[in-house]
Design a protein around this motif. Structure first.
Motif, PDB file in Angstrom:
ATOM      1  N   LYS A  21      42.383  32.449  37.481  1.00 57.88           N
ATOM      2  CA  LYS A  21      43.058  33.536  38.170  1.00 57.88           C
ATOM      3  C   LYS A  21      43.565  33.043  39.514  1.00 57.88           C
ATOM      4  N   THR A  22      44.756  33.404  39.859  1.00 61.58           N
ATOM      5  CA  THR A  22      45.291  33.047  41.158  1.00 61.58           C
ATOM      6  C   THR A  22      44.639  33.918  42.231  1.00 61.58           C
ATOM      7  N   PRO A  23      44.063  33.311  43.271  1.00 64.17           N
ATOM      8  CA  PRO A  23      43.442  34.131  44.312  1.00 64.17           C
ATOM      9  C   PRO A  23      44.474  35.038  44.974  1.00 64.17           C
ATOM     10  N   GLU A  24      44.060  36.247  45.286  1.00 61.41           N
ATOM     11  CA  GLU A  24      44.930  37.204  45.964  1.00 61.41           C
ATOM     12  C   GLU A  24      44.714  37.065  47.471  1.00 61.41           C
ATOM     13  N   GLU A  25      45.579  36.300  48.124  1.00 63.23           N
ATOM     14  CA  GLU A  25      45.441  36.090  49.552  1.00 63.23           C
ATOM     15  C   GLU A  25      45.916  37.325  50.302  1.00 63.23           C
TER      16      GLU A  25
END
Length: 400
Positions: A21-25
């Motif tokens: 999962k792409t981290p939600e910055e």
């Protein structure tokens, strides 16, 4: 196996287990200090209408939030330094449960309205008579949140705030007191950050706004500079943002207010000089000149003490323009904590968040602790007798 290849192996396994999962910055902004950081402006109907129009319009992406906790300021007869200190304690009026609120210009809560003034009246609700404060005081967050969202509409903003009117810098930085820092860290900052981390969000610190100094107007520059520098170090070391950018609201100097020079004569040039010295000596510390920001006359003080609604909005606009100009320069988060011994084994004890921790060891004996949050992880390294530099590694990048 090298530390890098070991890290890839560990985090790749985690990614396969939970799904990469792409981290939600997300952006975090911290506001701490005295009443002008908290916001003590009487509302201006024209400013109210302007901001309310935008917040109620389709232009608002609703990506700005602020952490709420009911609290108030309590006078102390004397602290360990002989100061009549002002300490933040829990409030006895609660609008809503502690947690994230949408950063509306006014939050329509159970007991009242707010313009994100978080101390006056024990939380977000200010009591008072007449048009001056019947609907609460005003902080700069309304303007800052609007400008931030206009410039970066796809970026979530989370504001963590605690202002203590009349507080000395000792209540924030001096171990002989530091009551307000302790309250901020344990009761505001950590719960807010724990909430973000539990949601799988990866915080980036857009900056820290510090506005304080009036209570220390009789202190010399060396004293104030020492504890201001200590506070900046505490923010960077304890909060997990080693590269934090720190914005200091310049205390009004004697006669320096462009609009009300006669109203600023009582303020301390010593504090102002200390702020300048710290900004010159420490990296990523910036002075925000407030001489042109409008002040308001208050009968209780027989003078100009606080910024007006237009004044705080000017500050909010300045800060928003600065922090949105270079998002790549925002400070990355690395979980603060320390290594300890459990039984005979080293363990890493995080000071924020509740990550799952996986331990390993490299071929050359370096112990690793991989802290796993929903969607991303980071790894801490420990050599025998020495804690080495920490290294973050998002799960989605740890593949081979």
């Amino acid at each position: 196996m090298t530390p890098r290849s070991l890290l890839i192996s560990i985090t790749a396994s985690i990614a396969m287990a939970i799904g990469a999962k792409t981290p939600e910055e997300v952006a975090v902004f911290i506001t701490i200090g005295q009443s002008n950081a908290d916001g003590s402006a009487y509302f201006d109907p024209d400013e109210d209408a302007r901001l309310r129009q935008w917040y109620d319009s389709p232009a608002n992406p609703h990506n700005a939030h602020i952490w709420y906790r009911s609290c108030k300021v309590q006078n102390q007869e004397s602290n360990a330094l002989g100061e009549r200190s002002r300490w933040v304690i829990d409030g006895d009026t609660t609008d809503v449960a502690p947690g994230w609120l949408d950063l509306w210009y006014r939050n329509e809560n159970t007991l009242g309205r707010t313009a994100m003034n978080m101390i006056h009246g024990y939380g977000t609700y200010s009591t008072g008579s007449g048009t001056d404060c019947a609907q609460g005081r005003r902080g700069m967050e309304g303007e800052m949140g609007m400008r931030f969202s206009m410039n970066l509409p796809d970026t979530e903003l989370y504001v963590i705030k605690l202002g203590a009117s009349g507080s000395h810098i000792s209540a924030w930085a001096n171990p002989a007191d530091n009551t307000n820092w302790t309250y901020f860290y344990n009761n505001v900052y950590r719960p807010a950050m724990d909430s973000l981390l539990a949601q799988g969000k990866r915080p980036r610190l857009a900056g820290i706004w510090w506005m304080q100094g009036c209570a220390d107007k009789n202190r010399d520059s060396d004293y104030y500079g020492r504890w201001l520098g200590t506070l900046i170090d505490k923010c960077r070391n304890d909060l997990g943002f080693a590269d934090a950018t720190f914005y200091i609201g310049h205390i009004i100097g004697p006669g320096t207010s462009e609009l009300y020079p006669e109203g600023s004569v009582e303020y301390s040039e010593n504090v102002r000089r200390a702020q300048d010295s710290i900004a010159a000596a420490m990296p990523r510390v910036h002075i925000i000149n407030t001489d042109s920001c409008e002040l308001q006359y208050e009968e209780a003080f027989k003078g100009y003490i606080h910024f007006s609604h237009k004044g705080v909005n000017t500050i909010g606009r300045i800060l928003a323009e600065k922090i949105t100009a270079d998002p790549a320069g925002w400070a990355a988060f690395s979980t603060p904590g320390y290594w300890d011994i459990a039984g005979s084994s080293p363990v890493f004890v995080p000071s924020a968040g509740n990550p799952t921790i996986t331990y390993g060891k490299t071929a050359d004996g370096i112990i690793t602790a991989t802290l796993c949050y929903p969607g991303w992880s980071e790894t801490k390294y420990l050599a025998p007798g020495k804690q080495q530099a920490n290294s973050q590694q998002p799960i989605h990048e740890a593949t081979n």
